[in-house]
Scaffold this active site. Structure first.
Site, short mmCIF file in Angstrom:
data_model
loop_
_atom_site.label_atom_id
_atom_site.label_comp_id
_atom_site.label_asym_id
_atom_site.label_seq_id
_atom_site.Cartn_x
_atom_site.Cartn_y
_atom_site.Cartn_z
N CYS A 116 0.84 -1.20 0.00
CA CYS A 116 0.00 0.00 0.00
C CYS A 116 0.88 1.26 0.00
O CYS A 116 1.45 1.59 -1.02
CB CYS A 116 -0.97 -0.04 1.18
N HIS B 190 -3.38 -5.58 1.39
CA HIS B 190 -2.59 -5.79 2.61
C HIS B 190 -2.49 -7.27 2.99
O HIS B 190 -3.30 -7.76 3.78
CB HIS B 190 -3.23 -5.03 3.78
N GLU C 264 -0.53 -8.65 5.06
CA GLU C 264 -0.24 -8.83 6.49
C GLU C 264 -1.52 -8.92 7.33
O GLU C 264 -1.47 -9.33 8.48
CB GLU C 264 0.65 -7.68 7.00
#
Length: 235
Positions: free
Chosen positions: A87, A196, A198
């Site tokens: 991002c 994302h 993660e």
């Protein structure tokens, strides 16, 4: 061997702790790095995390791309170290010219958050080798400046050289040209994407209804891929 993956924190980073947690869950040692330092602390790979570095003033990622540590990130990338920009980190990579093109305000001019379907277009990178070609995954997305742009000639080059790493499917959430969600450099060690990963490394976290973000672990393969790349290079 213990693989050490550094996560750089910039003023305004929001997802650096999440990225370190993902690294740990994947089986590597997370290392916190600071934007004003020139010390990469001997890490084997690097992550530029999401957030709003320097408040996204000027352009998203533009000021962070000039941070002291980015000189060392560029040098490490040139030597083949795996580098992932997520991002805001993707925005830093294009602003630092480690990846081509640019990222602009979403086409609908609004911040968007959603579970986003992606298709894996390139599995020959340090961050995607644990995926299958054409695999469809779901990764959380949250951005306001995620519209990927480049000239027609540049887009044709990216397509022709297989440098599109991920593509939006189902919905193009931000107006990115040719549905591009993520890119790789020709060497395959630098990857950037807007969604994302993660936030998709543990089951049971977050809502899992049809009306809201689902729990999932599709993001884990990003980090396990990097671990395998480092171990393979050391063998």
């Amino acid at each position: 061997m213990t693989v050490r993956i550094g996560v750089v924190t910039f003023p305004g980073s929001l997802d650096d702790v999440d990225a370190r947690r993902a690294v740990r869950i994947a089986g590597a040692e997370p290392v916190a790095l600071w934007h004003a330092s020139h010390d990469l602390d001997g890490v084997d790979a690097l992550i530029l995390p999401g957030g709003f570095s320097y408040g996204d003033y000027l352009r998203a990622g533009a000021i962070a791309a000039l941070a002291p540590i980015m000189r060392d990130v560029k040098d490490a990338a040139a030597k083949g170290m795996p580098v992932l920009g997520i991002c805001n980190g993707f925005q830093m990579l294009v602003e630092a010219h480690l990846l081509p093109g640019g990222l602009i305000r979403n086409a609908h001019q609004q911040f968007i958050r959603r579970d986003q379907r992606l298709r894996v277009e390139n599995t020959s990178t340090a961050w995607t080798s644990d995926f299958a070609d054409g695999q469809e995954i779901v990764i959380p997305l949250k951005n306001a400046d995620g519209g990927y742009v480049a000239s027609d000639d540049e887009l044709d080059r990216l397509e022709g050289e297989g440098l599109v790493a991920f593509r939006y499917i189902g919905v193009n959430p931000n107006g990115s040209l040719r549905d591009i969600a993520g890119l790789t450099n020709p060497a395959g060690n630098v990857v950037g994407l807007m969604p994302h990963p993660e936030h998709a490394v543990e089951p049971g976290f977050g809502p899992s209804t049809a009306a809201a973000m689902r729990s999932g672990v599709d993001g884990l393969s990003f980090f396990s891929s990097a671990i395998a790349a480092v171990v393979g290079a050391a063998a």
